[in-house]
Write a protein that holds these residues in place. Sequence first.
Motif, mmCIF file in Angstrom:
data_model
loop_
_atom_site.group_PDB
_atom_site.id
_atom_site.type_symbol
_atom_site.label_atom_id
_atom_site.label_comp_id
_atom_site.label_asym_id
_atom_site.label_seq_id
_atom_site.Cartn_x
_atom_site.Cartn_y
_atom_site.Cartn_z
ATOM 1 N N GLU A 1 0.907 -1.558 -0.309
ATOM 2 C CA GLU A 1 0.257 0.301 -0.079
ATOM 3 C C GLU A 1 1.095 1.019 0.049
ATOM 4 O O GLU A 1 -0.094 1.901 -0.451
ATOM 5 C CB GLU A 1 -1.413 -0.254 1.357
ATOM 6 N N SER A 2 1.988 1.189 0.658
ATOM 7 C CA SER A 2 2.839 2.687 0.992
ATOM 8 C C SER A 2 4.084 2.148 0.603
ATOM 9 O O SER A 2 4.633 1.667 0.543
ATOM 10 C CB SER A 2 2.342 3.052 1.846
ATOM 11 N N LEU A 3 4.796 3.400 0.490
ATOM 12 C CA LEU A 3 6.311 3.510 0.168
ATOM 13 C C LEU A 3 6.912 4.290 1.233
ATOM 14 O O LEU A 3 6.212 4.975 2.509
ATOM 15 C CB LEU A 3 7.341 3.741 -0.672
ATOM 16 N N ASN A 4 8.086 3.326 2.450
ATOM 17 C CA ASN A 4 9.169 4.332 2.996
ATOM 18 C C ASN A 4 9.114 6.013 2.480
ATOM 19 O O ASN A 4 8.719 6.084 1.410
ATOM 20 C CB ASN A 4 10.477 3.830 3.385
ATOM 21 N N ALA A 5 8.948 6.913 3.430
ATOM 22 C CA ALA A 5 9.218 8.338 2.814
ATOM 23 C C ALA A 5 10.368 8.293 2.109
ATOM 24 O O ALA A 5 10.479 9.020 0.930
ATOM 25 C CB ALA A 5 9.007 9.675 4.504
ATOM 26 N N SER A 6 11.718 8.194 2.342
ATOM 27 C CA SER A 6 12.954 8.291 2.023
ATOM 28 C C SER A 6 13.035 7.416 0.377
ATOM 29 O O SER A 6 13.553 7.900 -0.345
ATOM 30 C CB SER A 6 13.904 7.826 3.086
ATOM 31 N N VAL A 7 12.154 5.991 0.858
ATOM 32 C CA VAL A 7 12.508 5.630 -1.114
ATOM 33 C C VAL A 7 11.286 6.311 -1.781
ATOM 34 O O VAL A 7 11.535 5.712 -2.428
ATOM 35 C CB VAL A 7 11.725 3.779 -0.325
ATOM 36 N N ALA A 8 10.509 7.362 -1.037
ATOM 37 C CA ALA A 8 9.239 7.627 -1.937
ATOM 38 C C ALA A 8 10.449 9.142 -2.797
ATOM 39 O O ALA A 8 10.226 9.329 -3.980
ATOM 40 C CB ALA A 8 8.544 7.707 -1.272
#
Length: 375
Positions: A352-359
């Motif tokens: 559902e989502s990516l880590n902030a730094s990965v995004a």
Amino acid sequence: MAGNSQRRGRRLTPKAGAPKGSGGKNKDSLAGRGKTLPADERPWHKAYSGTEKLPQRTAWKQDKERRAAAEEGRAPKIGQPGSKDTTWGRGGGRGAPAARGAGGRGGKPTGRSGPRVAPGRKSNPSKDTPELLVGRNPVLESLRAQVPATALYTAQGIDADDRVNEIVRTAADRGIAILEISRAELDRMTGGVLHQGVGLQVPPFAYQPFEDMIAASVEHTAPLLVALDGVTDPRNLGAVIRSAAAFGAQGVFVPERRAAGITATAWRTSAGAAARVPVAQVTNLTRSLKACQDAGYMVVGLDADGETDLYDLEAAVGPLVVVVGSEGRGLSRLVGETCDLTVSIPMISEVESLNASVAAAVTLAEVARRRAVEV
């Protein structure tokens, strides 16, 4: 019969004192330091199976055990170096993931991240210890970038590779005090963080004024800045700074309150990139984004429900500010309303989502790709 009650100098009060082991002034000395790491995670044990560089003495121990096992006709009792991940960042991001490609909703962390810490030990150094950059790459990058430093700590018996030799030589050339201490003392100073035998004591980070950052960035053909909206994990901040350096951003700015600042942890995660990419703290993020818009920037926020697909972002080739939301709630309401448009990262799996730094890294890589095609 008088007995002993009549002797001179007799004690009239009971002998007082705390029983041994009950605490008192020696209470701290009785407290343990917690469990040690398993043998296969200890770099100096013959059973070490980690992914860090194998120390010379550990390799010698393993070779000795192989020879002994061959003579006795048995299997050697040694580890398998490289088979067990002993680095930080194992198994997913830290904290609640950012939104689908941005920061926002859904998803649960799948594992531990951050520096490896011995079980039972504090993950943060005490307040009276100096701020240290640890790890061979961060320390070396910081010295190369002339980051102000007051002392270099090296662990006794350190495996001196090319990086360590350059670290010591550079520190000596700059007149930085070099102190050799025990590995246990360095563990205490860093709070148990995996330091690789070196620590650089640094003064508080010098943030660049936000106005100077904008003025310097607009001199580039296609300026690019990154803003973080309430990212509280210094590891995420350090990772974003590293990505910003890798993909050509001219600066990163963060709020002064309720957000991570540049600490030793952020320094380590950035692998020294914080010495090359200007970082600014702003009092009001919304007002700063509006100042960027007045300077000609397009402000783009990462959001799971963004109106524009990242791969359709035509504005990537012009002056751009990429806004990354916090680890849990994503973009705040005011920041989301200030953005010129919101962008989502297309994903084909059920994640559902990516880590902030990965995004942030995915977005900056796409921006860099588009700009390379336009040249």
